[in-house]
Motif scaffolding. Structure first.
Motif, PDB file in Angstrom:
ATOM      1  N   LEU A  61       4.030 -34.170   4.182  1.00 27.71           N
ATOM      2  CA  LEU A  61       3.580 -35.260   4.056  1.00 27.71           C
ATOM      3  C   LEU A  61       4.124 -36.353   4.816  1.00 27.71           C
ATOM      4  N   GLY A  62       3.270 -37.000   5.737  1.00 27.20           N
ATOM      5  CA  GLY A  62       4.194 -38.030   6.524  1.00 27.20           C
ATOM      6  C   GLY A  62       5.301 -37.593   7.244  1.00 27.20           C
ATOM      7  N   ARG A  63       6.263 -38.383   7.572  1.00 27.39           N
ATOM      8  CA  ARG A  63       7.157 -38.204   8.382  1.00 27.39           C
ATOM      9  C   ARG A  63       8.812 -38.664   8.035  1.00 27.39           C
ATOM     10  N   PRO A  64       9.200 -37.791   6.932  1.00 28.97           N
ATOM     11  CA  PRO A  64      10.547 -38.200   6.323  1.00 28.97           C
ATOM     12  C   PRO A  64      11.624 -37.998   7.251  1.00 28.97           C
ATOM     13  N   LYS A  65      11.295 -37.186   8.404  1.00 25.18           N
ATOM     14  CA  LYS A  65      12.546 -37.039   9.422  1.00 25.18           C
ATOM     15  C   LYS A  65      13.738 -36.290   8.901  1.00 25.18           C
ATOM     16  N   GLY A  66      13.323 -35.208   8.097  1.00 21.55           N
ATOM     17  CA  GLY A  66      14.142 -34.194   7.701  1.00 21.55           C
ATOM     18  C   GLY A  66      15.153 -34.679   6.603  1.00 21.55           C
ATOM     19  N   GLU A  67      14.733 -35.618   5.892  1.00 18.44           N
ATOM     20  CA  GLU A  67      15.457 -36.004   4.850  1.00 18.44           C
ATOM     21  C   GLU A  67      14.583 -36.320   3.605  1.00 18.44           C
ATOM     22  N   ARG A  68      15.339 -36.300   2.192  1.00 18.32           N
ATOM     23  CA  ARG A  68      14.432 -36.404   1.132  1.00 18.32           C
ATOM     24  C   ARG A  68      14.158 -38.021   0.988  1.00 18.32           C
ATOM     25  N   ASN A  69      12.658 -38.270   0.839  1.00 16.03           N
ATOM     26  CA  ASN A  69      12.389 -39.480   0.630  1.00 16.03           C
ATOM     27  C   ASN A  69      11.323 -39.611  -0.360  1.00 16.03           C
ATOM     28  N   LYS A 127      12.080 -27.805  13.443  1.00 15.43           N
ATOM     29  CA  LYS A 127      13.018 -27.461  14.177  1.00 15.43           C
ATOM     30  C   LYS A 127      12.689 -25.821  13.986  1.00 15.43           C
ATOM     31  N   ASN A 128      11.815 -25.363  13.446  1.00 13.12           N
ATOM     32  CA  ASN A 128      11.342 -23.797  13.098  1.00 13.12           C
ATOM     33  C   ASN A 128      12.695 -23.065  13.003  1.00 13.12           C
ATOM     34  N   ARG A 129      13.440 -23.401  12.042  1.00 10.77           N
ATOM     35  CA  ARG A 129      14.807 -22.973  11.863  1.00 10.77           C
ATOM     36  C   ARG A 129      14.617 -21.429  10.891  1.00 10.77           C
ATOM     37  N   ALA A 130      15.256 -20.371  11.413  1.00 10.43           N
ATOM     38  CA  ALA A 130      14.979 -19.328  10.958  1.00 10.43           C
ATOM     39  C   ALA A 130      15.484 -19.091   9.623  1.00 10.43           C
ATOM     40  N   ASP A 131      16.804 -19.954   9.061  1.00 14.56           N
ATOM     41  CA  ASP A 131      17.066 -19.683   7.859  1.00 14.56           C
ATOM     42  C   ASP A 131      16.265 -20.116   6.724  1.00 14.56           C
ATOM     43  N   HIS A 155       6.514 -24.473  13.512  1.00 16.93           N
ATOM     44  CA  HIS A 155       7.342 -25.097  12.552  1.00 16.93           C
ATOM     45  C   HIS A 155       7.806 -23.810  11.690  1.00 16.93           C
ATOM     46  N   ALA A 156       8.518 -24.073  10.637  1.00 19.28           N
ATOM     47  CA  ALA A 156       9.156 -22.870   9.851  1.00 19.28           C
ATOM     48  C   ALA A 156       7.742 -22.442   8.922  1.00 19.28           C
ATOM     49  N   SER A 157       7.099 -23.288   8.285  1.00 20.94           N
ATOM     50  CA  SER A 157       6.410 -23.369   7.445  1.00 20.94           C
ATOM     51  C   SER A 157       4.852 -22.747   7.867  1.00 20.94           C
ATOM     52  N   THR A 158       4.745 -22.942   9.345  1.00 21.06           N
ATOM     53  CA  THR A 158       3.454 -22.645   9.838  1.00 21.06           C
ATOM     54  C   THR A 158       3.526 -21.431  10.833  1.00 21.06           C
ATOM     55  N   ALA A 159       4.567 -21.257  11.347  1.00 18.20           N
ATOM     56  CA  ALA A 159       4.823 -20.214  12.450  1.00 18.20           C
ATOM     57  C   ALA A 159       5.851 -19.036  12.001  1.00 18.20           C
ATOM     58  N   GLY A 160       7.096 -20.007  11.612  1.00 19.05           N
ATOM     59  CA  GLY A 160       8.366 -18.938  11.329  1.00 19.05           C
ATOM     60  C   GLY A 160       8.362 -18.071  10.202  1.00 19.05           C
TER      61      GLY A 160
END
Length: 395
Positions: A61-69, A127-131, A155-160
């Motif tokens: 949802l939106g663009r939180p830029k990798g941080e909790r918001n 970043k589609n991080r494997a972890d 992305h990690a949740s769409t392809a990874g």
């Protein structure tokens, strides 16, 4: 569609990890102002519930830029989803990986639904991080991708996640790819495409991909000015992409090579200023005055385009014909929408502004298909492979 779908799986007792697109608009009070995307996912969620799956939903949802918001929390979406589903339990957990989430998943009964917190609170998502993909995959037995709106993102949740789980398409993904794919691959003819918007440069690849396939391509919006300028018309104060003139010329030549008719406006609504209350008049394209700019297609162009659309059997529309946000310059866009309603054809609308236009015109429900994916539908029309679709297992 040559991909596996939710109907290819025996779901009883399984954990369905479902990527949905719940990136919905909210007001400052955190209230959802348009739930179209949530409603679009209901057929998939309902099928999984009815077939005994434990349903785990993940979205951004939106663009939180990798941080909790908290501004971008999906909690209000969970509450809204509960209201839409009516029966059964929809729960929410304020994270998307970790022990707390695993416990919430373990507590699910067959037919229950759990919505995870915003996956973009983790930088590893985009970043589609494997972890992160692996941690998400641990929550499910089968990955269901029903988020066409993010299918153009790896992305990690769409392809990874698909690297770690069997993957299938949900009903919305199947519908989006199936309808648009068939229209591009084996359309009923005549096949007409309508391309609008401000800039040629935004739609070069769409036009290049469509020209060999369509019988007619109708151009509107600001981009039409650039095509008209390259043909020698003085567009005065109109938006013209100087660095796209050569490209526009090449596309006109490409149309000739493929025997496709590329139609441009013959008249426009020209205004003295870019303003809702600006003085404006109908002008033939060779009569635009020096202090005027074209902000919509004119009545002759509307009639020409409506005739093409009404004779078509397949119509794809991406991009408005003018500045439809201003009532004085919305007639062309709304006339296109109405012509599509009246056509005896498969009618497909893709792209954010076109979707907004058909909704504003009150005719969205009368189209064969209105895409939920702006960027994804554009890239699909460009002929690009979408990572979120590619990751789904083939039949």
């Amino acid at each position: 569609m040559a991909k596996k779908t939710i109907e290819d799986i025996e779901w009883q007792g399984k954990r369905a990890l479902v990527r949905v697109d719940f990136n919905v608009p909210m007001n400052d009070a955190g209230e959802i102002t348009d739930d179209t995307r949530i409603r679009a996912a209901l057929p998939t969620i309902t099928y999984l519930k009815e077939h005994g799956a434990r349903v785990i939903l993940m979205s951004h949802l939106g663009r939180p830029k990798g941080e909790r918001n908290d501004k971008y929390s999906l909690r209000p979406v969970a509450e809204h989803l509960q209201g839409l589903l009516g029966e059964g339990h929809v729960s929410f957990v304020d994270d998307c990986i970790g022990e707390k989430v695993k416990e919430a998943v373990a507590a699910l009964h067959e037919g229950d639904v759990l919505l995870l917190e915003n996956v973009r609170f983790y930088a590893g998502e985009e970043k589609n991080r494997a972890d992160l993909a692996e941690a998400l995959a641990e929550l499910g037995d089968v990955f269901v991708n029903d988020a066409f709106g993010t299918a153009h993102r790896a992305h990690a949740s769409t392809a990874g996640v698909a690297d770690y789980l069997p993957s299938v398409a949900g009903y919305l993904m199947e519908k989006e790819v199936g309808i648009m794919g068939e229209a591009l691959a084996s359309p009923k003819r005549p096949f007409v495409a309508i391309i609008g918007g401000a800039k040629v440069s935004d739609k070069i690849q769409v036009i290049e991909n469509l020209l060999p396939k369509v019988d007619a391509l109708l151009i509107g919006g600001g981009m039409a000015n650039t095509f008209l300028a390259v043909q020698g018309y003085d567009m005065a104060k109109s938006l013209v992409e100087a660095d796209a003139l050569e490209t526009a010329g090449k596309l006109l030549e490409l149309a000739k090579q493929h025997g496709s008719r590329l139609l441009l406006p013959t008249d426009v609504i020209a205004a003295k200023a870019f303003a809702a209350d600006a003085e404006h008049a109908v002008r033939q394209v060779n009569e635009i005055e020096a202090d005027e700019m074209a902000l919509d297609i004119g009545p002759d162009s509307i009639a020409l385009y409506q005739k093409e659309i009404k004779s078509a059997k397949t119509v794809i529309w991406n991009g408005p014909m003018g500045v439809f946000e201003m009532p004085a310059f919305a007639k062309g866009t709304f006339a296109i929408a109405q012509a599509m309603v009246e056509a005896d054809a498969t009618t497909i609308v893709g792209g954010g502004d076109s979707v907004a236009a058909v909704e504003q015109a009150g005719v969205a429900s009368k189209m064969s298909h209105v895409s939920t994916g702006g960027g994804a539908s554009l890239e699909f029309l460009e002929g690009k492979a979408l990572p979120g679709v590619e990751a789904i297992a083939d039949k």
